[in-house]
Design a protein around this motif. Structure first.
Motif: not given
Ligand SMILES: Cc1cc2nc3c(=O)[nH]c(=O)nc-3n(C[C@H](O)[C@H](O)[C@H](O)COP(=O)(O)OP(=O)(O)OC[C@H]3O[C@@H](n4cnc5c(N)ncnc54)[C@H](O)[C@@H]3O)c2cc1C
Ligand code: SF4
Ligand code: SF4
Ligand code: FES
Lengths: 277, 356
Positions: A47-48, A61-64, A100-103, A243-245
């Motif tokens: 994500c961003a 979520s990054i969709t690309s 951010y996050g685990t893929p 925060c995302g972190i």
């Protein structure tokens, strides 16, 4: 100075290079770094945090696919930040930080058959994996994509789903809507009912599920009943984030922070977590 | 060990003020809190340096993690957008007279903010903060730091300087190179210490540090935090949370005063096309803390939020951070909760639940 530049809360700058209205309240934005290219590297499922002062920040979520030269976000207009994003034009700048996050562990998926199940805007993170997998088609087995929406006007990336994906080798797309219109040729009904009809075999298959919490709950339950190992069912969780972190303390379930230990979890991991809100 | 006569303290502080912004416990209208040393020099303010009160009402965490911190400036110019991280200006902070529980709370904050990705806002304050610990040789009624294996009389390292407050002097030892440097740079203020006094103070400290918890007269020390950890499932599902929630006012004061609570919110503040982004303390006890779009809230009920506060400190944090508990036994939540909910009550109830 260099130390300050690395602050994880400092957004980078990106520019909107294309906008597409997908549904009444969802638009898809193409975003590039102000100097061209992707704002940063990432893996499918990550994500961003998009930043639009003075409205604030929100996570998407990054969709690309990570293999694309730009980034895309499908954004539903629900509140302060998202409504401001919906007012943006091509050429406008926004702040962006991440990934951010685990893929999704796409490397572990190699050789397996893949069953993607997406409900509504939940398709956004799945699309990143799907396009990645379809680009590296030979590394993966059969691909089945089940998408459900309220009506046929609620699909995001409709042309890609109906025109591009079904053309790929060994790839089937199955669409359903809660409520069909006269010209609808796909299934009518909720995703769990459709899954029952499709009756996929769990052998050598990984299931990747994303959608509203209630849909995830029923779908995961059904997949388990039809013999899927909970460790082979992947899904994503959504909690409020700032925060995302893993520092602002907001998105924990038990000792896990969804922003950093998730949002991707297997149904097996979730079974031990979900009761610990 | 070096002695600073108490009647020289003000001169010493004035001297080091050239280098540092000094914060120290100050009494005003019967309440002791950390304040700027500068302000104590203004006669009309009625502020009095207080080296005796063990617990300041507010914890000194705000010097590392301010209650509200504006960290980003933004500017919009048509489609163009600019962000700039605000620089930290001013002298390094020197926190004088902090107790070892609060000093140890910094280690807990470090685990959160200095783990990857490192929070640079915190790190730059942390790196420019000097601490001077006042060693405790007695406990207050509301203290239970030893329950968490904190040595009230201070350890050898952690802080930059340590002192005993004894008779007419403050007896210093260094805990870091930086502390060593202060003692030598300002040596004119210090005297050597007779060996008997040094021995006596160290002996007392060792005894006090080593006092085993169960021996203590303090009933708070009878609690067993590990009970909660070991029986987390049963306690998670027990009725005690609902009972406590019936009382809790959700005022959040316990989280604000707690030296280890670190939750924050991020907001923008703007005047037209430019403005600032700041972060400020937030509380897991507030209902909007986790509320999402369409009103979904994973911790909708007060009892869930109250449970989250204590489970975070006593179960989740240790799970995530190599068994380190996120409470230092300072007792602030004991004293400040308007309805007397505190972590020792939770520990006692949790113990009771298990013994039933
Ligand atoms: C891991 C993750 C991935 C996401 N991916 C997408 C995506 O691809 N596309 C998309 O459209 N949305 C996505 N979301 C949801 C998106 O973050 C929220 O819709 C957004 O934050 C709302 O911001 P807002 O300022 O417009 O709303 P606000 O005005 O802040 O809030 C409107 C309502 O939403 C709540 N809210 C605030 N932040 C969140 C949040 N992070 N999640 C849910 N509710 C929130 C508020 O409490 C309020 O009730 C994702 C969320 C997460 C956690
Ligand atoms: S929980 Fe209470 S006793 Fe423990 S550190 Fe926080 S305020 Fe102090
Ligand atoms: S101080 Fe007491 S009443 Fe206030 S939020 Fe904390 S537990 Fe509840
Ligand atoms: S968003 Fe801050 S801890 Fe996850």
């Amino acid at each position: 100075m260099t130390e300050i530049a690395k602050d994880p809360l400092l957004p980078g700058k990106a520019i909107i290079t294309a906008i597409r209205q997908d549904t009444e309240d969802i638009k898809t934005y193409q975003v590039r770094d102000v100097n061209g290219g992707k704002p940063f590297d990432f893996e499918p499922g990550q994500c961003a945090m998009l930043s639009l002062p003075p409205a604030g920040e929100a996570i998407f979520s990054i969709t690309s696919s990570p293999l694309a030269e730009m980034m895309e976000f499908s954004i539903k207009n629900v509140g302060r930040v998202t409504s401001e994003i919906h007012n943006l034009k091509v050429g406008d700048q926004i702040g962006i930080r991440g990934p951010y996050g685990t893929p999704f562990p796409v490397a572990d998926f190699q050789k397996d058959d893949l069953l993607f199940i997406g409900g509504g805007i939940g398709l956004a993170p799945l699309r990143s994996v799907i396009n990645y997998v379809l680009k590296k088609r030979d590394n993966y087995g059969k691909v089945d994509i089940v998408c459900g929406c309220r009506t046929c006007n609620d699909f995001v990336h409709y042309e890609e789903i109906t025109e591009e994906w079904p053309q790929k080798p060994e790839t089937d797309v199955h669409l359903t809507v809660d409520k069909a219109t006269d010209d609808w040729t796909g299934f009518e009904g909720y995703i769990p009912d459709y899954l029952e009809e499709l009756n996929f075999s769990p052998a050598e298959k990984k299931a990747i599920v994303c959608g509203p919490p209630i849909m995830i709950k029923f779908v995961v339950q059904q997949l388990k009943e039809s013999g899927f190992d909970p460790a082979d069912i992947y899904t994503t969780l959504e909690l409020k984030m700032k925060c995302g972190i893993g520092k602002c303390g907001r998105c924990n379930i038990g000792s896990k922070y969804v922003c950093k230990d998730g949002p991707v979890f297997t149904a097996k991991e979730l079974a031990g977590l979900i009761e610990t809100f | 060990m070096l002695k600073l006569d108490k009647n020289k303290l003000q001169d010493f502080l004035k001297a080091i003020e050239e280098e540092y912004q000094i914060q120290l416990p100050v009494k005003k209208a019967d309440q002791t809190d950390f304040c700027n040393f500068e302000d104590t020099l203004k006669p009309n303010k009625g502020l009095e340096i207080d080296l005796n009160t063990r617990l300041s009402v507010k914890s000194p965490k705000s010097y590392l993690f301010p209650r509200s911190e504006s960290y980003l400036e933004f500017k919009k110019d048509n489609e163009r957008l600019d962000f700039k991280l605000k620089e930290l200006t001013g002298k390094a902070n020197l926190i004088f007279g902090i107790r070892n529980c609060d000093q140890e709370s910094f280690k807990i904050l470090d685990k959160v903010f200095l783990q990857e990705p490192v929070d640079q806002l915190y790190k730059r304050r942390r790196n420019s903060t000097i601490t001077v610990v006042a060693r405790c040789l007695e406990q207050s009624e509301t203290c239970f730091c030893q329950l968490f294996e904190i040595e009230p009389a201070g350890s050898e390292t952690g802080a930059d300087l340590y002192y005993y407050n004894y008779n007419d002097g403050l007896y210093f030892t260094a805990g870091s190179d930086q502390g060593e440097l202060i003692l030598s740079d300002y040596s004119q203020y210090f005297k050597s210490v007779e060996p008997e006094i040094e021995k006596k103070l160290n002996q007392e400290a060792n005894q006090f540090n080593g006092k085993i918890t169960a021996d203590s007269d303090n009933p708070l020390m009878q609690n067993k935090p590990e009970l909660l950890y070991d029986n987390k499932e049963a306690i998670f599902n027990s009725d005690i949370w609902q009972e406590l929630a019936n009382r809790c006012l959700e005022c959040g004061i316990c989280t604000y005063l707690c030296p280890t609570c670190h939750c924050y919110d991020i907001q923008d503040y703007s005047a037209d096309q430019s403005g600032e982004r700041y972060r400020c303390w937030d509380s897991c006890l507030f209902s909007n803390f986790t509320e999402m779009a369409h009103g979904d809230n994973p911790r909708e009920e007060t009892y869930q939020r109250l449970r989250q506060r204590f489970f975070h400190k006593l179960v989740y944090f240790p799970e995530e951070q190599e068994e380190s508990l996120a409470c230092v036994g300072c007792g602030r939540c004991l004293g400040s909760c308007p309805v007397n909910i505190d972590i020792t009550e939770v520990l006692a109830l949790a113990g009771g639940v298990i013994n039933d």
